[in-house]
Motif scaffolding. Structure first.
Motif, PDB file in Angstrom:
ATOM      1  N   VAL A 128       0.852  -1.191   0.000  1.00 38.73           N
ATOM      2  CA  VAL A 128       0.000   0.000   0.000  1.00 38.73           C
ATOM      3  C   VAL A 128       0.888   1.242   0.000  1.00 38.73           C
ATOM      4  O   VAL A 128       1.698   1.417   0.910  1.00 38.73           O
ATOM      5  N   PRO A 129       0.775   2.096  -1.020  1.00 34.89           N
ATOM      6  CA  PRO A 129       1.627   3.288  -1.071  1.00 34.89           C
ATOM      7  C   PRO A 129       1.463   4.167   0.164  1.00 34.89           C
ATOM      8  O   PRO A 129       0.348   4.375   0.641  1.00 34.89           O
ATOM      9  N   PHE A 130       2.587   4.680   0.670  1.00 33.58           N
ATOM     10  CA  PHE A 130       2.543   5.532   1.853  1.00 33.58           C
ATOM     11  C   PHE A 130       1.649   6.747   1.635  1.00 33.58           C
ATOM     12  O   PHE A 130       0.931   7.175   2.535  1.00 33.58           O
ATOM     13  N   GLU A 131       1.708   7.303   0.428  1.00 39.06           N
ATOM     14  CA  GLU A 131       0.909   8.508   0.199  1.00 39.06           C
ATOM     15  C   GLU A 131      -0.582   8.233   0.374  1.00 39.06           C
ATOM     16  O   GLU A 131      -1.347   9.112   0.777  1.00 39.06           O
ATOM     17  N   ASP A 132      -1.012   6.991   0.098  1.00 35.45           N
ATOM     18  CA  ASP A 132      -2.417   6.642   0.296  1.00 35.45           C
ATOM     19  C   ASP A 132      -2.753   6.526   1.786  1.00 35.45           C
ATOM     20  O   ASP A 132      -3.755   7.073   2.266  1.00 35.45           O
ATOM     21  N   SER A 133      -1.895   5.813   2.518  1.00 30.36           N
ATOM     22  CA  SER A 133      -2.139   5.618   3.952  1.00 30.36           C
ATOM     23  C   SER A 133      -2.066   6.936   4.705  1.00 30.36           C
ATOM     24  O   SER A 133      -2.957   7.263   5.513  1.00 30.36           O
ATOM     25  N   ILE A 134      -1.014   7.700   4.469  1.00 27.94           N
ATOM     26  CA  ILE A 134      -0.853   8.966   5.191  1.00 27.94           C
ATOM     27  C   ILE A 134      -1.900   9.975   4.728  1.00 27.94           C
ATOM     28  O   ILE A 134      -2.349  10.823   5.505  1.00 27.94           O
ATOM     29  N   GLY A 135      -2.315   9.861   3.477  1.00 31.20           N
ATOM     30  CA  GLY A 135      -3.393  10.723   2.991  1.00 31.20           C
ATOM     31  C   GLY A 135      -4.679  10.488   3.766  1.00 31.20           C
ATOM     32  O   GLY A 135      -5.387  11.436   4.134  1.00 31.20           O
TER      33      GLY A 135
END
Length: 317
Positions: A128-135
Protein backbone atom coordinates in the motif's frame (compact mmCIF):
# COMPACT_ATOMS: atom_id res chain seq x y z
CA UNK A 1 6.69 14.72 35.93
CA UNK A 2 8.43 16.81 33.29
CA UNK A 3 7.01 17.15 29.79
CA UNK A 4 8.44 16.30 26.38
CA UNK A 5 7.38 17.58 22.96
CA UNK A 6 6.65 14.99 20.29
CA UNK A 7 6.12 16.90 17.08
CA UNK A 8 3.92 19.50 18.78
CA UNK A 9 2.25 17.04 21.18
CA UNK A 10 3.22 17.67 24.80
CA UNK A 11 3.43 14.38 26.73
CA UNK A 12 4.79 13.12 30.03
CA UNK A 13 8.49 12.22 29.84
CA UNK A 14 7.51 8.64 30.58
CA UNK A 15 4.40 6.86 29.38
CA UNK A 16 2.54 3.66 30.21
CA UNK A 17 2.33 0.74 27.80
CA UNK A 18 -0.91 -1.17 28.33
CA UNK A 19 -0.48 -4.20 26.04
CA UNK A 20 0.23 -6.67 28.85
CA UNK A 21 -3.13 -5.89 30.43
CA UNK A 22 -4.83 -7.72 27.57
CA UNK A 23 -2.38 -9.96 25.72
CA UNK A 24 1.07 -11.52 25.28
CA UNK A 25 2.29 -11.67 28.90
CA UNK A 26 -0.21 -14.08 30.42
CA UNK A 27 -3.26 -13.44 32.57
CA UNK A 28 -4.15 -9.98 33.86
CA UNK A 29 -6.87 -8.71 36.16
CA UNK A 30 -9.32 -6.12 34.80
CA UNK A 31 -9.78 -4.19 38.04
CA UNK A 32 -6.08 -4.19 38.85
CA UNK A 33 -5.28 -2.97 35.34
CA UNK A 34 -7.80 -0.14 35.67
CA UNK A 35 -6.26 0.82 39.02
CA UNK A 36 -2.78 0.77 37.46
CA UNK A 37 -3.75 3.20 34.69
CA UNK A 38 -5.44 5.54 37.16
CA UNK A 39 -2.44 5.42 39.50
CA UNK A 40 -0.19 6.29 36.56
CA UNK A 41 -2.29 9.40 35.94
CA UNK A 42 -2.03 10.32 39.61
CA UNK A 43 1.77 10.14 39.27
CA UNK A 44 1.81 12.42 36.22
CA UNK A 45 2.25 9.64 33.65
CA UNK A 46 -0.20 10.91 31.05
CA UNK A 47 0.92 9.28 27.78
CA UNK A 48 -1.21 6.12 27.73
CA UNK A 49 -0.40 3.68 24.94
CA UNK A 50 -2.72 1.02 23.55
CA UNK A 51 -3.63 -0.56 20.19
CA UNK A 52 -6.57 -2.17 18.46
CA UNK A 53 -4.52 -5.37 18.15
CA UNK A 54 -3.99 -5.79 21.90
CA UNK A 55 -6.51 -8.39 22.91
CA UNK A 56 -8.30 -7.69 19.61
CA UNK A 57 -9.98 -4.57 20.96
CA UNK A 58 -10.06 -5.57 24.63
CA UNK A 59 -7.22 -3.22 25.58
CA UNK A 60 -8.82 -0.15 24.04
CA UNK A 61 -12.05 -0.86 25.91
CA UNK A 62 -10.10 -1.27 29.15
CA UNK A 63 -8.15 1.96 28.62
CA UNK A 64 -11.33 3.80 27.76
CA UNK A 65 -12.95 2.69 31.00
CA UNK A 66 -9.84 3.62 33.01
CA UNK A 67 -9.62 7.19 31.69
CA UNK A 68 -13.35 7.90 31.83
CA UNK A 69 -13.83 11.22 33.58
CA UNK A 70 -10.12 12.04 33.22
CA UNK A 71 -9.80 12.34 29.44
CA UNK A 72 -8.41 15.88 29.60
CA UNK A 73 -5.42 14.61 31.61
CA UNK A 74 -4.44 12.02 29.00
CA UNK A 75 -2.44 12.00 25.80
CA UNK A 76 -4.07 8.94 24.31
CA UNK A 77 -2.07 6.92 21.80
CA UNK A 78 -3.40 3.94 19.89
CA UNK A 79 -2.47 2.01 16.76
CA UNK A 80 -4.25 0.52 13.80
CA UNK A 81 -3.54 -1.91 11.01
CA UNK A 82 -2.70 -5.29 12.58
CA UNK A 83 -5.67 -7.58 12.03
CA UNK A 84 -5.57 -10.78 14.08
CA UNK A 85 -9.18 -11.72 13.47
CA UNK A 86 -8.45 -13.94 10.47
CA UNK A 87 -6.93 -16.82 12.46
CA UNK A 88 -5.05 -17.35 15.73
CA UNK A 89 -1.42 -16.37 15.39
CA UNK A 90 -1.84 -14.94 11.92
CA UNK A 91 -1.86 -11.25 11.16
CA UNK A 92 -2.98 -9.25 8.13
CA UNK A 93 -1.57 -5.73 7.77
CA UNK A 94 -4.34 -3.31 6.78
CA UNK A 95 -3.00 0.06 5.59
CA UNK A 96 -5.48 0.85 2.83
CA UNK A 97 -7.45 4.12 3.29
CA UNK A 98 -10.88 2.57 3.81
CA UNK A 99 -9.51 0.22 6.47
CA UNK A 100 -7.73 3.10 8.23
CA UNK A 101 -10.88 5.16 8.48
CA UNK A 102 -12.91 2.20 9.69
CA UNK A 103 -10.21 1.41 12.26
CA UNK A 104 -10.25 4.98 13.56
CA UNK A 105 -14.01 4.93 14.08
CA UNK A 106 -13.81 1.54 15.82
CA UNK A 107 -11.02 2.71 18.12
CA UNK A 108 -12.90 5.89 19.03
CA UNK A 109 -15.94 3.81 19.95
CA UNK A 110 -13.97 1.35 22.09
CA UNK A 111 -12.01 4.12 23.79
CA UNK A 112 -15.14 6.16 24.49
CA UNK A 113 -13.66 9.37 23.11
CA UNK A 114 -14.14 11.61 20.11
CA UNK A 115 -10.46 12.14 19.29
CA UNK A 116 -7.14 10.31 19.45
CA UNK A 117 -4.08 12.33 20.39
CA UNK A 118 -1.57 10.11 18.59
CA UNK A 119 -2.69 7.55 16.00
CA UNK A 120 0.03 5.16 14.86
CA UNK A 121 0.28 3.04 11.76
CA UNK A 122 1.17 -0.15 13.65
CA UNK A 123 3.08 -1.93 10.88
CA UNK A 124 3.84 -1.15 7.26
CA UNK A 125 2.23 -3.04 4.39
CA UNK A 126 4.63 -2.40 1.49
CA UNK A 127 1.86 -3.19 -0.98
CA UNK A 128 0.00 0.00 0.00
CA UNK A 129 1.63 3.29 -1.07
CA UNK A 130 2.54 5.53 1.85
CA UNK A 131 0.91 8.51 0.20
CA UNK A 132 -2.42 6.64 0.30
CA UNK A 133 -2.14 5.62 3.95
CA UNK A 134 -0.85 8.97 5.19
CA UNK A 135 -3.39 10.72 2.99
CA UNK A 136 -6.19 8.91 4.82
CA UNK A 137 -4.64 9.82 8.17
CA UNK A 138 -4.40 13.44 7.05
CA UNK A 139 -8.13 13.42 6.38
CA UNK A 140 -8.72 12.09 9.90
CA UNK A 141 -6.66 14.99 11.27
CA UNK A 142 -8.70 17.44 9.21
CA UNK A 143 -11.91 15.87 10.56
CA UNK A 144 -10.69 16.29 14.15
CA UNK A 145 -10.72 12.57 14.92
CA UNK A 146 -6.92 12.44 15.16
CA UNK A 147 -4.60 15.13 16.54
CA UNK A 148 -1.18 13.74 15.55
CA UNK A 149 0.12 10.95 13.32
CA UNK A 150 2.69 8.33 14.31
CA UNK A 151 4.43 5.34 12.77
CA UNK A 152 5.57 2.14 14.44
CA UNK A 153 8.66 0.08 13.56
CA UNK A 154 9.69 1.96 10.41
CA UNK A 155 12.96 2.74 8.69
CA UNK A 156 14.35 6.19 8.11
CA UNK A 157 13.39 5.95 4.46
CA UNK A 158 9.81 5.10 5.34
CA UNK A 159 9.66 7.93 7.87
CA UNK A 160 10.86 10.43 5.28
CA UNK A 161 8.30 9.18 2.73
CA UNK A 162 5.46 9.54 5.22
CA UNK A 163 6.63 12.90 6.53
CA UNK A 164 6.63 14.26 2.99
CA UNK A 165 2.85 13.78 2.95
CA UNK A 166 2.03 14.97 6.49
CA UNK A 167 4.17 15.80 9.55
CA UNK A 168 4.83 12.78 11.74
CA UNK A 169 4.95 13.41 15.49
CA UNK A 170 6.58 10.21 16.68
CA UNK A 171 8.01 6.85 15.73
CA UNK A 172 7.40 4.00 18.15
CA UNK A 173 10.05 1.28 18.21
CA UNK A 174 11.36 -1.30 20.60
CA UNK A 175 14.35 0.33 22.29
CA UNK A 176 16.31 -0.70 25.35
CA UNK A 177 19.79 -1.56 26.53
CA UNK A 178 19.67 -4.82 24.59
CA UNK A 179 17.60 -3.66 21.58
CA UNK A 180 19.23 -0.64 19.95
CA UNK A 181 18.11 -0.95 16.34
CA UNK A 182 16.48 2.53 16.21
CA UNK A 183 19.90 4.13 16.65
CA UNK A 184 20.98 2.98 13.20
CA UNK A 185 17.62 2.40 11.50
CA UNK A 186 15.59 5.57 12.09
CA UNK A 187 17.28 8.04 14.48
CA UNK A 188 19.06 10.08 11.80
CA UNK A 189 15.86 10.71 9.85
CA UNK A 190 13.92 11.45 13.04
CA UNK A 191 16.52 14.02 14.05
CA UNK A 192 16.44 15.71 10.64
CA UNK A 193 12.64 15.88 10.64
CA UNK A 194 12.07 16.78 14.29
CA UNK A 195 10.29 13.51 15.08
CA UNK A 196 10.31 11.95 18.56
CA UNK A 197 11.02 8.33 19.49
CA UNK A 198 8.60 6.49 21.76
CA UNK A 199 10.44 3.49 23.17
CA UNK A 200 8.42 0.40 23.94
CA UNK A 201 9.83 -2.52 25.98
CA UNK A 202 12.51 -0.33 27.62
CA UNK A 203 12.84 -3.07 30.25
CA UNK A 204 13.81 -5.66 27.65
CA UNK A 205 10.38 -7.28 27.99
CA UNK A 206 11.05 -7.47 31.70
CA UNK A 207 14.36 -9.32 31.51
CA UNK A 208 16.46 -6.31 32.48
CA UNK A 209 14.59 -5.97 35.78
CA UNK A 210 16.21 -9.17 37.00
CA UNK A 211 12.83 -10.38 38.25
CA UNK A 212 11.86 -12.57 35.27
CA UNK A 213 12.77 -16.25 35.25
CA UNK A 214 12.23 -17.44 31.66
CA UNK A 215 11.92 -21.04 32.83
CA UNK A 216 8.90 -20.13 34.95
CA UNK A 217 6.93 -18.08 32.44
CA UNK A 218 3.32 -19.11 32.00
CA UNK A 219 2.55 -21.30 28.97
CA UNK A 220 0.53 -18.42 27.50
CA UNK A 221 3.38 -15.90 27.90
CA UNK A 222 4.54 -14.74 24.45
CA UNK A 223 8.13 -14.41 25.63
CA UNK A 224 8.46 -18.18 25.48
CA UNK A 225 8.67 -17.78 21.68
CA UNK A 226 11.49 -15.22 21.76
CA UNK A 227 15.07 -16.31 21.14
CA UNK A 228 16.53 -14.31 24.02
CA UNK A 229 14.32 -16.11 26.52
CA UNK A 230 15.29 -19.67 25.54
CA UNK A 231 17.22 -21.57 28.20
CA UNK A 232 20.70 -21.21 26.69
CA UNK A 233 20.31 -17.57 25.66
CA UNK A 234 18.69 -16.56 28.97
CA UNK A 235 21.58 -18.08 30.89
CA UNK A 236 24.07 -16.06 28.83
CA UNK A 237 21.98 -12.89 29.03
CA UNK A 238 21.83 -13.09 32.80
CA UNK A 239 25.22 -11.35 32.80
CA UNK A 240 23.51 -8.27 31.34
CA UNK A 241 20.80 -8.25 33.99
CA UNK A 242 23.46 -8.73 36.66
CA UNK A 243 25.43 -5.76 35.35
CA UNK A 244 22.36 -3.53 35.47
CA UNK A 245 21.64 -4.74 39.00
CA UNK A 246 25.14 -3.82 40.19
CA UNK A 247 24.73 -0.25 38.95
CA UNK A 248 21.27 -0.03 40.48
CA UNK A 249 22.48 -1.24 43.87
CA UNK A 250 25.10 1.51 43.89
CA UNK A 251 22.37 4.10 43.49
CA UNK A 252 19.76 2.69 45.81
CA UNK A 253 17.56 2.11 42.78
CA UNK A 254 16.05 -0.94 41.08
CA UNK A 255 17.34 -2.56 37.92
CA UNK A 256 14.18 -1.54 36.11
CA UNK A 257 14.64 2.10 37.09
CA UNK A 258 18.20 2.08 35.74
CA UNK A 259 17.04 0.50 32.46
CA UNK A 260 14.32 3.13 32.03
CA UNK A 261 16.66 5.97 33.01
CA UNK A 262 19.13 4.78 30.37
CA UNK A 263 16.49 4.94 27.64
CA UNK A 264 15.32 8.41 28.70
CA UNK A 265 18.93 9.63 28.79
CA UNK A 266 19.44 8.69 25.14
CA UNK A 267 17.54 11.79 24.09
CA UNK A 268 20.72 13.82 24.47
CA UNK A 269 22.86 11.25 22.67
CA UNK A 270 20.51 10.80 19.71
CA UNK A 271 19.44 14.42 19.48
CA UNK A 272 15.73 13.58 19.50
CA UNK A 273 13.06 13.37 22.22
CA UNK A 274 12.98 9.82 23.61
CA UNK A 275 10.00 8.78 25.74
CA UNK A 276 10.07 5.30 27.32
CA UNK A 277 6.71 3.60 27.79
CA UNK A 278 7.35 0.68 30.15
CA UNK A 279 4.42 -1.68 30.37
CA UNK A 280 2.96 -3.11 33.53
CA UNK A 281 -0.35 -4.33 34.87
CA UNK A 282 0.21 -3.76 38.58
CA UNK A 283 0.21 -0.62 40.74
CA UNK A 284 3.50 -1.23 42.61
CA UNK A 285 5.41 -1.54 39.35
CA UNK A 286 3.95 1.60 37.81
CA UNK A 287 4.91 3.49 40.96
CA UNK A 288 8.44 2.12 40.74
CA UNK A 289 8.72 2.88 37.04
CA UNK A 290 7.47 6.44 37.44
CA UNK A 291 10.35 7.14 39.83
CA UNK A 292 12.94 5.99 37.28
CA UNK A 293 13.43 9.44 35.77
CA UNK A 294 14.86 10.62 39.09
CA UNK A 295 17.80 8.22 38.70
CA UNK A 296 20.95 10.04 37.60
CA UNK A 297 23.41 8.04 35.48
CA UNK A 298 27.05 9.15 35.41
CA UNK A 299 29.39 8.93 32.45
CA UNK A 300 30.92 5.82 34.04
CA UNK A 301 27.47 4.27 34.44
CA UNK A 302 26.68 4.94 30.79
CA UNK A 303 29.97 3.41 29.65
CA UNK A 304 29.35 0.29 31.71
CA UNK A 305 25.81 -0.04 30.39
CA UNK A 306 26.96 0.43 26.81
CA UNK A 307 29.44 -2.40 27.30
CA UNK A 308 26.66 -4.67 28.53
CA UNK A 309 24.58 -3.90 25.43
CA UNK A 310 27.14 -5.62 23.21
CA UNK A 311 26.81 -8.93 25.07
CA UNK A 312 23.24 -9.83 24.16
CA UNK A 313 22.67 -13.39 22.95
CA UNK A 314 19.73 -14.21 20.70
CA UNK A 315 17.86 -12.38 17.97
CA UNK A 316 15.13 -9.93 18.82
CA UNK A 317 12.52 -12.24 17.27
Amino acid sequence: MKRVELGGLSVSAEGLGCMGMSSVYGAADWDESIATIRRALDLGVTLIDTAAAYGIGHNEVLVGRAIAGRRDEVQLATKFGMDFTTARGKVVIRNEPAAIKAAADASLLRLGTDYIDLFYLHRVNPQVPFEDSIGALTELVEEGKVRHIGLSEVTGEQLRAAHAVHPIAAVQSEYSLWTRDPETVVAEAARALGVGLVAYSPLGRGFLTGTVDPARLAPTDGRRRLARFTDEAATANQAIADGVRRIAEGKGATSGQVAIAWVASRSGTLGIPVVPIPGTKRVPWVEQNAAALQVQLTADDMAALDELAGQVVGARY
